[in-house]
Design a protein around this motif. Structure first.
Motif, PDB file in Angstrom:
ATOM      1  N   ASP A  44       0.806  -1.222   0.000  1.00  0.00           N
ATOM      2  CA  ASP A  44       0.000   0.000   0.000  1.00  0.00           C
ATOM      3  C   ASP A  44       0.834   1.265   0.000  1.00  0.00           C
ATOM      4  OD1 ASP A  44      -2.065  -1.761   0.143  1.00  0.00           O
ATOM      5  OD2 ASP A  44      -2.683  -1.274   2.178  1.00  0.00           O
ATOM      6  N   GLY A  45       2.133   1.127   0.173  1.00  0.00           N
ATOM      7  CA  GLY A  45       2.989   2.302   0.138  1.00  0.00           C
ATOM      8  C   GLY A  45       3.872   2.396   1.366  1.00  0.00           C
ATOM      9  N   TRP A 223       5.903 -13.737  -8.257  1.00  0.00           N
ATOM     10  CA  TRP A 223       6.616 -12.951  -7.260  1.00  0.00           C
ATOM     11  C   TRP A 223       6.186 -11.484  -7.288  1.00  0.00           C
ATOM     12  CZ3 TRP A 223       9.738  -8.648  -7.512  1.00  0.00           C
ATOM     13  CH2 TRP A 223      10.309  -8.262  -6.303  1.00  0.00           C
ATOM     14  N   GLY A 224       6.110 -10.915  -6.095  1.00  0.00           N
ATOM     15  CA  GLY A 224       6.071  -9.467  -5.988  1.00  0.00           C
ATOM     16  C   GLY A 224       4.708  -8.860  -5.765  1.00  0.00           C
ATOM     17  N   ILE A 225       4.705  -7.860  -4.887  1.00  0.00           N
ATOM     18  CA  ILE A 225       3.565  -6.983  -4.681  1.00  0.00           C
ATOM     19  C   ILE A 225       3.997  -5.591  -5.137  1.00  0.00           C
ATOM     20  CG2 ILE A 225       2.288  -8.280  -2.943  1.00  0.00           C
ATOM     21  CD1 ILE A 225       3.816  -6.925  -0.777  1.00  0.00           C
ATOM     22  N   PRO A 226       3.083  -4.609  -5.213  1.00  0.00           N
ATOM     23  CA  PRO A 226       3.379  -3.384  -5.961  1.00  0.00           C
ATOM     24  C   PRO A 226       4.733  -2.731  -5.698  1.00  0.00           C
ATOM     25  CG  PRO A 226       1.082  -3.417  -5.386  1.00  0.00           C
ATOM     26  CD  PRO A 226       1.677  -4.638  -4.751  1.00  0.00           C
ATOM     27  N   GLY A 227       5.072  -2.465  -4.439  1.00  0.00           N
ATOM     28  CA  GLY A 227       6.327  -1.787  -4.160  1.00  0.00           C
ATOM     29  C   GLY A 227       7.530  -2.574  -4.618  1.00  0.00           C
ATOM     30  N   GLN A 228       7.496  -3.882  -4.437  1.00  0.00           N
ATOM     31  CA  GLN A 228       8.607  -4.724  -4.872  1.00  0.00           C
ATOM     32  C   GLN A 228       8.771  -4.670  -6.394  1.00  0.00           C
ATOM     33  OE1 GLN A 228       7.049  -8.287  -3.024  1.00  0.00           O
ATOM     34  NE2 GLN A 228       8.575  -8.226  -1.395  1.00  0.00           N
ATOM     35  N   ARG A 229       7.645  -4.767  -7.086  1.00  0.00           N
ATOM     36  CA  ARG A 229       7.712  -4.734  -8.552  1.00  0.00           C
ATOM     37  C   ARG A 229       8.203  -3.374  -9.058  1.00  0.00           C
ATOM     38  NH1 ARG A 229       2.696  -7.472  -8.100  1.00  0.00           N
ATOM     39  NH2 ARG A 229       1.576  -5.588  -8.760  1.00  0.00           N
ATOM     40  N   ALA A 230       7.736  -2.295  -8.410  1.00  0.00           N
ATOM     41  CA  ALA A 230       8.165  -0.954  -8.825  1.00  0.00           C
ATOM     42  C   ALA A 230       9.666  -0.780  -8.648  1.00  0.00           C
ATOM     43  CB  ALA A 230       7.414   0.107  -8.016  1.00  0.00           C
ATOM     44  N   TRP A 231      10.189  -1.249  -7.521  1.00  0.00           N
ATOM     45  CA  TRP A 231      11.611  -1.111  -7.242  1.00  0.00           C
ATOM     46  C   TRP A 231      12.444  -1.873  -8.286  1.00  0.00           C
ATOM     47  CZ3 TRP A 231      14.410  -3.208  -2.241  1.00  0.00           C
ATOM     48  CH2 TRP A 231      15.675  -2.642  -2.153  1.00  0.00           C
ATOM     49  N   VAL A 232      12.062  -3.109  -8.565  1.00  0.00           N
ATOM     50  CA  VAL A 232      12.819  -3.921  -9.522  1.00  0.00           C
ATOM     51  C   VAL A 232      12.698  -3.346 -10.929  1.00  0.00           C
ATOM     52  CG1 VAL A 232      13.057  -6.208 -10.539  1.00  0.00           C
ATOM     53  CG2 VAL A 232      12.640  -5.981  -8.096  1.00  0.00           C
ATOM     54  N   GLN A 233      11.521  -2.862 -11.305  1.00  0.00           N
ATOM     55  CA  GLN A 233      11.359  -2.266 -12.634  1.00  0.00           C
ATOM     56  C   GLN A 233      12.190  -0.990 -12.767  1.00  0.00           C
ATOM     57  OE1 GLN A 233       9.825  -3.286 -15.353  1.00  0.00           O
ATOM     58  NE2 GLN A 233       8.410  -4.883 -14.719  1.00  0.00           N
ATOM     59  N   ALA A 256       7.386   1.250 -13.526  1.00  0.00           N
ATOM     60  CA  ALA A 256       7.797   1.646 -12.180  1.00  0.00           C
ATOM     61  C   ALA A 256       7.040   2.876 -11.708  1.00  0.00           C
ATOM     62  CB  ALA A 256       9.305   1.906 -12.146  1.00  0.00           C
ATOM     63  N   LEU A 257       6.925   3.886 -12.581  1.00  0.00           N
ATOM     64  CA  LEU A 257       6.246   5.127 -12.199  1.00  0.00           C
ATOM     65  C   LEU A 257       4.745   4.909 -12.027  1.00  0.00           C
ATOM     66  CD1 LEU A 257       8.142   7.574 -14.563  1.00  0.00           C
ATOM     67  CD2 LEU A 257       8.302   7.490 -12.073  1.00  0.00           C
ATOM     68  N   GLU A 258       4.152   4.103 -12.877  1.00  0.00           N
ATOM     69  CA  GLU A 258       2.713   3.820 -12.776  1.00  0.00           C
ATOM     70  C   GLU A 258       2.368   3.178 -11.443  1.00  0.00           C
ATOM     71  OE1 GLU A 258      -0.770   1.321 -15.197  1.00  0.00           O
ATOM     72  OE2 GLU A 258       1.331   1.181 -15.810  1.00  0.00           O
ATOM     73  N   ILE A 259       3.244   2.308 -10.968  1.00  0.00           N
ATOM     74  CA  ILE A 259       3.004   1.655  -9.677  1.00  0.00           C
ATOM     75  C   ILE A 259       3.383   2.571  -8.525  1.00  0.00           C
ATOM     76  CG2 ILE A 259       3.644  -0.284  -8.198  1.00  0.00           C
ATOM     77  CD1 ILE A 259       4.313  -1.858 -10.776  1.00  0.00           C
ATOM     78  N   ALA A 260       4.527   3.240  -8.649  1.00  0.00           N
ATOM     79  CA  ALA A 260       5.111   3.951  -7.510  1.00  0.00           C
ATOM     80  C   ALA A 260       4.358   5.220  -7.130  1.00  0.00           C
ATOM     81  CB  ALA A 260       6.575   4.294  -7.809  1.00  0.00           C
ATOM     82  N   LEU A 261       3.916   5.976  -8.106  1.00  0.00           N
ATOM     83  CA  LEU A 261       3.349   7.300  -7.800  1.00  0.00           C
ATOM     84  C   LEU A 261       2.088   7.232  -6.939  1.00  0.00           C
ATOM     85  CD1 LEU A 261       3.980   9.201 -11.151  1.00  0.00           C
ATOM     86  CD2 LEU A 261       5.235   9.389  -8.993  1.00  0.00           C
ATOM     87  N   PHE A 265       5.870   5.534  -3.483  1.00  0.00           N
ATOM     88  CA  PHE A 265       7.071   4.720  -3.385  1.00  0.00           C
ATOM     89  C   PHE A 265       8.207   5.474  -4.063  1.00  0.00           C
ATOM     90  CE2 PHE A 265       9.397   0.748  -3.139  1.00  0.00           C
ATOM     91  CZ  PHE A 265       8.828   0.163  -2.019  1.00  0.00           C
ATOM     92  N   THR A 266       8.750   6.451  -3.349  1.00  0.00           N
ATOM     93  CA  THR A 266       9.619   7.456  -3.954  1.00  0.00           C
ATOM     94  C   THR A 266      10.922   6.883  -4.466  1.00  0.00           C
ATOM     95  OG1 THR A 266       8.658   8.998  -2.363  1.00  0.00           O
ATOM     96  CG2 THR A 266      10.541   9.769  -3.602  1.00  0.00           C
ATOM     97  N   VAL A 267      11.454   5.849  -3.815  1.00  0.00           N
ATOM     98  CA  VAL A 267      12.726   5.293  -4.265  1.00  0.00           C
ATOM     99  C   VAL A 267      12.617   4.761  -5.690  1.00  0.00           C
ATOM    100  CG1 VAL A 267      12.344   2.968  -3.310  1.00  0.00           C
ATOM    101  CG2 VAL A 267      14.675   3.827  -3.575  1.00  0.00           C
ATOM    102  N   ALA A 268      11.490   4.155  -6.029  1.00  0.00           N
ATOM    103  CA  ALA A 268      11.296   3.646  -7.389  1.00  0.00           C
ATOM    104  C   ALA A 268      11.110   4.795  -8.373  1.00  0.00           C
ATOM    105  CB  ALA A 268      10.103   2.698  -7.434  1.00  0.00           C
ATOM    106  N   GLU A 269      10.438   5.859  -7.955  1.00  0.00           N
ATOM    107  CA  GLU A 269      10.298   7.042  -8.810  1.00  0.00           C
ATOM    108  C   GLU A 269      11.671   7.619  -9.151  1.00  0.00           C
ATOM    109  OE1 GLU A 269       8.486  11.599  -8.707  1.00  0.00           O
ATOM    110  OE2 GLU A 269       8.139  10.251  -7.006  1.00  0.00           O
ATOM    111  N   ALA A 270      12.542   7.715  -8.150  1.00  0.00           N
ATOM    112  CA  ALA A 270      13.879   8.268  -8.382  1.00  0.00           C
ATOM    113  C   ALA A 270      14.685   7.393  -9.340  1.00  0.00           C
ATOM    114  CB  ALA A 270      14.610   8.433  -7.052  1.00  0.00           C
TER     115      ALA A 270
END
Length: 332
Positions: A44-45, A223-233, A256-261, A265-270
């Motif tokens: 959830d973030g 594998w993976g829930i949203p934050g995990q997938r965003a980080w890896v992408q 990554a941005l579609e999931i993170a924003l 999930f700022t680390v994936a955005e960066a």
């Protein structure tokens, strides 16, 4: 806990509800909160997980200080994923205080690892090293003795070594954790260690190896829930930018941005923005690169993250500024 380590996320949700329905005891609530807080931060973030863990630590702190310390440690980790180094440090300091009033060695090590990580992000490498050295010694020994949970600490300390450019030690620790995760069949550990090892491979010039590690993780449909997938992408986008895989870079960054924003999930955005900046810079389009790299600059300006090893983007930003003739900002 077992469901979380096996990435059985639906079961984590069901079991948490059942635990809370059956018991209000602090020692039970604390153990459940530690697991469910991690689920929340990746699903959830980061800040959603942070707030939950902070509240749970406050609710059980007097009765179960060790469990409260672990909750605060994971709250610190969640704040780091949101790129809030101020909250990362405050939560870690509280974790160490709580752990010190209990008699659980594992809780003290988890808290000390959180504080070491926070100190490094804040730019105090000497303090980070002093805190992480005993964590490394004990977590490696525990992991080699078959305690799979200890490998998450091993992975965290290895990442800290990577930020400090101690490549050999970082790669050795992460590779060992990855091998143990594969042998034990723990998807969460395998994915986490693979991502760390891919980043280390990228930073030491082994880009194709890095790509293979992340591609294997992403191609696992279970594998993976949203934050995990965003980080890896986001990490994959950076590697694809360096390899000149333009379309795959843009696709991974967009994912990554579609999931993170929506979940902060700022680390994936960066990571994703820095990847697009590198891609445009390599294609000789510095003005387009600055659109993305200025975005990373704004993220870091708000983050209080001082450690430059957290993400390699500053050199790209400098190159782009020089290329467009913005000497004032380049000098700064």
């Amino acid at each position: 806990g077992a469901a979380w380590h096996m990435s059985d996320h639906d079961r984590v949700e069901r079991l948490d509800r059942e635990v809370r329905r059956r018991s209000k005891a602090p020692q039970v609530r604390g153990k459940a909160a530690i697991v469910y807080g991690q689920e929340l931060m990746w699903r959830d973030g980061a800040l959603a997980g942070y707030r939950f863990l902070i509240d749970e630590a406050a609710a059980i702190g007097d009765a179960e200080p060790s469990d409260a310390a672990v909750c605060m440690s994971y709250a610190s980790a969640a704040a780091a994923l949101a790129m809030r180094a101020d909250l990362t440090l405050t939560a870690a300091q509280r974790a160490v205080t709580l752990a010190g009033s209990g008699d659980d060695l594992a809780a003290r090590m988890v808290a000390q690892c959180a504080l070491g990580t926070a100190r490094q992000l804040a730019g105090d490498q000497a303090a980070a090293d002093a805190l992480l050295a005993p964590v490394e010694q004990l977590s490696v020994a525990a992991a080699e003795a078959g305690m799979a949970e200890a490998d998450h600490l091993v992975n965290s300390v290895a990442r800290a070594h990577g930020y400090a450019e101690r490549w050999e030690r970082a790669i050795d620790m992460t590779s060992s954790a990855l091998n143990r995760g594969r042998k034990a069949g723990i998807p969460d550990l395998v994915a986490s260690a693979s991502t760390t090892l891919a980043e280390l491979a990228m930073r030491t010039g082994r880009w194709t190896e890095a790509y293979g590690l992340l591609r294997t993780t992403i191609d696992d449909p279970d594998w993976g829930i949203p934050g995990q997938r965003a980080w890896v992408q986001g990490a994959l986008a950076r590697i694809c930018a360096g390899l000149g895989r333009d379309e795959e870079c843009r696709s991974a960054a967009a994912t990554a941005l579609e999931i993170a924003l929506p979940i902060g999930f700022t680390v994936a955005e960066a990571w994703a923005a820095s990847a697009l900046g590198l891609l445009e810079l390599g294609a000789g389009r510095p003005e387009a690169a600055l659109v993305h790299l200025d975005r990373v600059d704004r993220i870091f300006a708000k983050s209080h993250v001082v450690e430059p090893g957290a993400l390699w983007w500053l050199g790209d930003h400098l190159d782009a500024l020089v290329a467009v003739g913005d000497r004032a900002r380049a000098k700064e």
